[in-house]
Design an enzyme around this catalytic site. Structure first.
Site, PDB file in Angstrom:
ATOM      1  N   TYR A   1       0.847  -1.191   0.000  1.00  0.00           N
ATOM      2  CA  TYR A   1       0.000   0.000   0.000  1.00  0.00           C
ATOM      3  C   TYR A   1       0.882   1.240   0.000  1.00  0.00           C
ATOM      4  O   TYR A   1       2.070   1.190   0.311  1.00  0.00           O
ATOM      5  CB  TYR A   1      -0.966   0.003   1.198  1.00  0.00           C
ATOM      6  CG  TYR A   1      -0.339   0.326   2.534  1.00  0.00           C
ATOM      7  CD1 TYR A   1      -0.321   1.641   3.012  1.00  0.00           C
ATOM      8  CD2 TYR A   1       0.243  -0.661   3.313  1.00  0.00           C
ATOM      9  CE1 TYR A   1       0.256   1.948   4.243  1.00  0.00           C
ATOM     10  CE2 TYR A   1       0.818  -0.370   4.534  1.00  0.00           C
ATOM     11  CZ  TYR A   1       0.829   0.930   4.996  1.00  0.00           C
ATOM     12  OH  TYR A   1       1.407   1.238   6.206  1.00  0.00           O
ATOM     13  N   CYS A   2       0.279   2.366  -0.375  1.00  0.00           N
ATOM     14  CA  CYS A   2       0.983   3.654  -0.375  1.00  0.00           C
ATOM     15  C   CYS A   2      -0.020   4.737   0.007  1.00  0.00           C
ATOM     16  O   CYS A   2      -0.851   4.525   0.874  1.00  0.00           O
ATOM     17  CB  CYS A   2       1.646   3.919  -1.724  1.00  0.00           C
ATOM     18  SG  CYS A   2       0.498   4.032  -3.115  1.00  0.00           S
ATOM     19  N   ARG A   3       0.038   5.878  -0.655  1.00  0.00           N
ATOM     20  CA  ARG A   3      -0.895   6.969  -0.354  1.00  0.00           C
ATOM     21  C   ARG A   3      -2.113   6.925  -1.260  1.00  0.00           C
ATOM     22  O   ARG A   3      -3.223   7.179  -0.844  1.00  0.00           O
ATOM     23  CB  ARG A   3      -0.186   8.321  -0.482  1.00  0.00           C
ATOM     24  CG  ARG A   3      -1.055   9.508  -0.145  1.00  0.00           C
ATOM     25  CD  ARG A   3      -0.324  10.839  -0.253  1.00  0.00           C
ATOM     26  NE  ARG A   3       0.344  11.035  -1.516  1.00  0.00           N
ATOM     27  CZ  ARG A   3      -0.229  11.545  -2.611  1.00  0.00           C
ATOM     28  NH1 ARG A   3      -1.474  11.922  -2.590  1.00  0.00           N
ATOM     29  NH2 ARG A   3       0.462  11.675  -3.718  1.00  0.00           N
TER      30      ARG A   3
END
Length: 135
Positions: free
Chosen positions: A94-96
């Site tokens: 996951y990231c932003r």
């Protein structure tokens, strides 16, 4: 054509290119990736007890808040750290916004890793956990 008209037309064209590029920067991966051994209609769930959860944001973003138990491997360092993914049954990235985690997922798949879920972002990952816990 006058200089001002050319400049205006150039500005409009550049703006269109930038806008189009930015709007397509999001990954097209679905929040829950399909396992290659499952039918396309069956969604995979995250095994939160055993999944290798990787935050592919920068160390600064990671320090500002991350999923409990997640490991920070920035997307631009994934390929140099492939050994950290060895032996993991399920990988969750996951990231932003989902774009960098989508890229990380593609890098891992190109290198033979399977059962990778792009959980998009921290908020979505927390939501999935809550749903699976039945809370």
């Amino acid at each position: 054509m006058s200089f001002l008209k050319q400049l205006g037309l150039g500005t409009i064209m550049l703006g269109t290119i930038v806008f189009t590029s930015c709007s397509n920067s999001q990954t097209t991966d679905t929040p829950i990736a399909k396992n290659s051994t499952q039918s396309n209609s069956q969604k995979e769930t995250i095994n939160f007890e055993n999944a290798f959860i990787v935050d592919v944001r920068t160390p600064g973003e990671f320090a500002s808040g991350h999923f409990e138990g997640a490991v920070n491997i920035p997307v631009n360092e994934v390929e140099q750290n492939l050994s950290k993914f060895d032996g993991e049954e399920q990988i969750v990235v996951y990231c932003r916004s989902g774009a960098r985690s989508g890229n990380a997922k593609k890098i891992l798949e190109r290198n033979g890793y399977t059962n990778i879920i792009n959980a998009i972002n921290l908020s979505h990952l927390n939501k999935l956990k809550k749903e699976q816990d039945g809370k």
